[in-house]
Design an enzyme around this catalytic site. Structure first.
Site, PDB file in Angstrom:
ATOM      1  N   GLU A 423       0.838  -1.185   0.000  1.00 57.74           N
ATOM      2  CA  GLU A 423       0.000   0.000   0.000  1.00 57.74           C
ATOM      3  C   GLU A 423       0.880   1.246   0.000  1.00 57.74           C
ATOM      4  O   GLU A 423       1.797   1.369   0.809  1.00 57.74           O
ATOM      5  CB  GLU A 423      -0.867  -0.072   1.267  1.00 57.74           C
ATOM      6  CG  GLU A 423      -1.475   1.214   1.715  1.00 57.74           C
ATOM      7  CD  GLU A 423      -1.966   1.099   3.157  1.00 57.74           C
ATOM      8  OE1 GLU A 423      -1.701   0.079   3.826  1.00 57.74           O
ATOM      9  OE2 GLU A 423      -2.608   2.050   3.603  1.00 57.74           O
ATOM     10  N   ASP A 497      -0.425  -1.466   6.023  1.00 56.32           N
ATOM     11  CA  ASP A 497      -0.240  -0.918   7.364  1.00 56.32           C
ATOM     12  C   ASP A 497      -1.185  -1.574   8.359  1.00 56.32           C
ATOM     13  O   ASP A 497      -2.245  -2.068   7.986  1.00 56.32           O
ATOM     14  CB  ASP A 497      -0.541   0.592   7.357  1.00 56.32           C
ATOM     15  CG  ASP A 497       0.580   1.367   6.689  1.00 56.32           C
ATOM     16  OD1 ASP A 497       1.672   0.785   6.536  1.00 56.32           O
ATOM     17  OD2 ASP A 497       0.347   2.537   6.324  1.00 56.32           O
ATOM     18  N   ASP A 499      -3.184  -0.266  10.307  1.00 60.24           N
ATOM     19  CA  ASP A 499      -4.212   0.680  10.752  1.00 60.24           C
ATOM     20  C   ASP A 499      -5.511   0.443   9.974  1.00 60.24           C
ATOM     21  O   ASP A 499      -5.615  -0.495   9.189  1.00 60.24           O
ATOM     22  CB  ASP A 499      -3.720   2.131  10.578  1.00 60.24           C
ATOM     23  CG  ASP A 499      -3.385   2.429   9.121  1.00 60.24           C
ATOM     24  OD1 ASP A 499      -3.652   1.572   8.253  1.00 60.24           O
ATOM     25  OD2 ASP A 499      -2.859   3.521   8.850  1.00 60.24           O
ATOM     26  N   ASP A 501      -6.952   2.086   7.501  1.00 56.76           N
ATOM     27  CA  ASP A 501      -6.828   2.146   6.047  1.00 56.76           C
ATOM     28  C   ASP A 501      -6.206   0.867   5.498  1.00 56.76           C
ATOM     29  O   ASP A 501      -6.640   0.342   4.481  1.00 56.76           O
ATOM     30  CB  ASP A 501      -5.947   3.332   5.620  1.00 56.76           C
ATOM     31  CG  ASP A 501      -6.706   4.644   5.747  1.00 56.76           C
ATOM     32  OD1 ASP A 501      -7.949   4.584   5.879  1.00 56.76           O
ATOM     33  OD2 ASP A 501      -6.046   5.702   5.723  1.00 56.76           O
TER      34      ASP A 501
END
Ligand code: 0RA
Length: 633
Positions: A423, A497, A499, A501
């Site tokens: 990403e 990641d 997180d 997103d």
């Protein structure tokens, strides 16, 4: 002479079950989670056989606190009369001889003891203890066994007017890696069995979690459809339901159309999921295509400009369950999950053809919606074909013409090659610099990835991010185009990641693979990278921690007060060598392999995650855990 014969056959029995203990995997697949749960399902299958023959309507499964198991049914009870050849009660022969069940059995739709069922004696052989209690012929009868051998005679007990069988057992710790049952796992199969056996009540009392569940569906697989499509929008009120017995074959089919674009058909023969399909499935498909086309023609709703409606067009947005029960099903195929009986094809086709045509005639409004949806699908298939041709021209699938953003590896051997789907450009940059370029390719994803669950194929293909991914992998897209043998990397690794997103992008990618490249998951080629969660340091020494426990350990090692703990937010925070060391280096990285343990739940999950229903999304984290298993450290 008599005596000798008796001894000889006992020795044979003993040898049989010892073979099971020596090579348990040959009988139950493996000795980990799947094999362990198989023990319960095997006993339940015997009870199901009684239910299918009409002698049993209730099955209780209890998992005790200590993970011993009790299965009770109200069937006829295992026969207790003397078995002449063996000179033992029949129940003892059933419990201590491989595949003995069939010899006594008059059940016509047997699943147990057959090709898939292993026979309850295998459960006995692999249990440190097993106790059978039978209510039959006016009394209660009991016998106990240890590791497959009888340790008591069959004892006659109290007077009993009812009939039934109770089997209690404890899986042998000498055989199984870990003796711990999963409620979800039992839940899913028992629920499925309850759907497939209309009216049968199956209870699961899972003591370790203090949870009791009861499955009973008066509507059978019609309710199964409603369960599967709970998060979809049907375009007509009630599922089409067909249930008919022809010759000695019972055919039960339920189907409903929804406004999504995915086809979702589950087929079964004698309660066994036929993953590879077979004659029942092809009979169903051909009849559906024919009936819908016939109806459309009779109503004059297709204009001369419209393309011909194909089976695939019709099955866009179709959820169906096809269940047949027959005396001696022939299973074929690599995993023995394809029904082979030729005559079933015609039987199913004729029953389904009649049933669907009748439904369409009776409910013209529903018929109109279904036909309309098929016409729209046919039109967009033609449009998709055009888009596909363009995609193909734009990015031919040979390595000379790979998308610019892909940093390919030098190896051309798919078995050795890996691709990291990363990403964002900054993490992508680090990955490109840090990687082992001989075997590791990096594809940075930029921009928004399309939500494929809500999108029709031609739009999916038009999306630049997806088409870059497809051409990098080399596999093509769509039912006709997908070609697993062209996969250029046997490890496809999603690296995002830790997180929200990152989780979102990961889910979108998983959805793409699940819907359009499922074979990559099924063959075990899809992985998720596992970057560390923390860095613990005292300014000089540095430790990476991948779990909370490792973090605590690192703090201790570095020296309590001096340790500084830093939580990792994104891959972008690591420099190339750190990213290589922690997440990409095959020698120490952690990869989690993505698996589809249960296609039913996977499908429901993706509907929940990506579809229209907002409410159930809360379960996301929980459900997701199921599809990703730790492996490959
Ligand atoms: C052999 C023959 C018959 C039934 C069974 C076995 C049987 C096995 C199990 C295992 C769990 N529950 C069970 N219920 C029945 C047929 C009996 C007859 O013909 O009366």
């Amino acid at each position: 002479m008599e005596n000798n014969e008796y001894t000889a056959s006992s020795i044979k029995v003993l040898k049989d079950l010892e073979g099971v203990r020596k090579r348990p995997a040959m009988y139950i697949g493996d000795t980990s989670k799947r094999g362990l749960h198989h023990l319960i399902f095997e006993v339940v299958d015997n009870s199901i056989d009684e239910a299918m023959s009409g002698y049993c309507d209730k099955i209780n499964v209890t998992v005790e606190e200590d993970n011993s198991v009790v299965v009770i049914d109200n069937g006829r009870g295992i026969p207790i009369d003397l078995h002449k050849e063996e000179n033992k009660p029949a129940v003892e022969v059933v419990m201590t001889t491989l595949h003995a069940g069939g010899k006594f059995d008059s059940n016509i739709y047997k699943v147990s003891g057959g090709l898939h069922g292993i026979g309850v004696s295998v459960v006995n052989a692999l249990s440190s203890w097993l106790k059978v209690e039978i209510a039959r012929d006016g009394y209660l009868w009991t016998q106990s066994y240890e590791r497959g051998k009888a340790v008591t005679e069959l004892k006659k007990g109290a007077v009993r007017k009812t009939t039934g069988t109770k089997v209690s057992f404890y899986p042998d710790p000498e055989i199984f890696d870990k003796i711990e049952f999963s409620r979800e796992y039992l839940d899913e199969r028992l629920r499925e069995l309850a759907f497939l056996n209309k009216g049968l009540k199956i209870e699961l009392d899972f003591k370790p979690e203090g949870k009791v569940e009861s499955f009973q569906y008066k509507g059978g697989i019609k309710e199964f459809i409603e369960y599967l499509d709970k998060n979809k929008n049907p375009i007509h009120r009630h599922p089409i339901y067909i249930n008919k017995a022809v010759n000695s074959c019972v055919i039960e089919v339920a189907l409903q159309f929804n406004d999504s674009y995915t086809e979702n058909i589950f087929s079964y023969a004698n309660n066994i999921r036929t993953i590879e399909g077979g004659t029942h499935l092809s009979g169903f498909k051909s009849a559906l295509t024919r009936s819908i086309n016939q109806y459309a023609k009779s109503q004059n709703v297709i204009s001369s400009k419209d393309p011909k409606i194909t089976g695939n067009d019709i099955r866009e947005g179709l959820t169906a369950v096809v269940s047949v029960k027959l005396p001696q099903p022939q299973f074929e195929g690599q995993t023995k999950t394809r029904l082979g009986d030729r005559e079933v094809e015609g039987l199913v086709a004729s029953v389904v053809g009649d049933g669907v045509s009748e439904y369409l005639d009776r409910d013209p409004q529903a018929a109109k919606k279904i036909i309309n949806q098929s016409i729209v699908a046919a039109r967009s298939r033609v449009a998709a074909q055009k888009a596909r041709d363009i995609t193909r021209r734009k990015s031919a699938l040979d390595s000379a013409n790979l998308p610019g953003k892909l940093a390919d590896c030098s190896s051309r051997d798919p078995k050795k090659s890996e691709i990291f789907i990363v990403e964002g450009d900054s993490a992508g940059g680090s990955a490109k610099q840090g990687r082992d370029r001989t075997i590791q390719a990096v594809l940075p994803l930029r921009g928004k990835l399309l939500n494929v669950e809500k999108t029709r194929l031609n739009k999916v293909l038009g999306n630049i991010t997806i088409s870059t991914l497809i051409s990098s992998l080399g596999v093509g897209i769509g039912k006709e185009d997908f070609d697993y043998s062209k996969l250029r990397y046997h490890k496809v690794i999603i690296m995002t990641d830790a997180d929200i997103d990152g989780a979102h992008i990961r889910t979108l990618l998983l959805t793409y693979f699940f819907r359009y490249a499922r074979e990559i998951i099924e063959k075990g080629n899809l992985f998720i990278a596992h970057p560390p969660l923390y860095q613990v340091s005292d300014g000089k020494k540095k430790r990476w921690a991948y779990t909370e426990r490792e973090k605590e350990k690192a703090i201790e090692e570095i020296g309590g007060d001096k340790a500084r703990v830093q939580r990792f937010k994104g891959l972008g925070e690591m420099n190339p060598s750190q990213l290589w060391e922690t997440t990409m280096n095959p020698d120490h990285r952690i990869l989690r392999r993505v698996s589809i343990e249960d296609a039913i739940e996977a499908d429901r999950m993706f509907d929940i995650l990506m579809g229209n229903a907002v409410e159930p999304r809360k379960d996301f984290i929980l459900a997701n855990a199921q599809f990703v298993e730790n492996l490959d450290i």
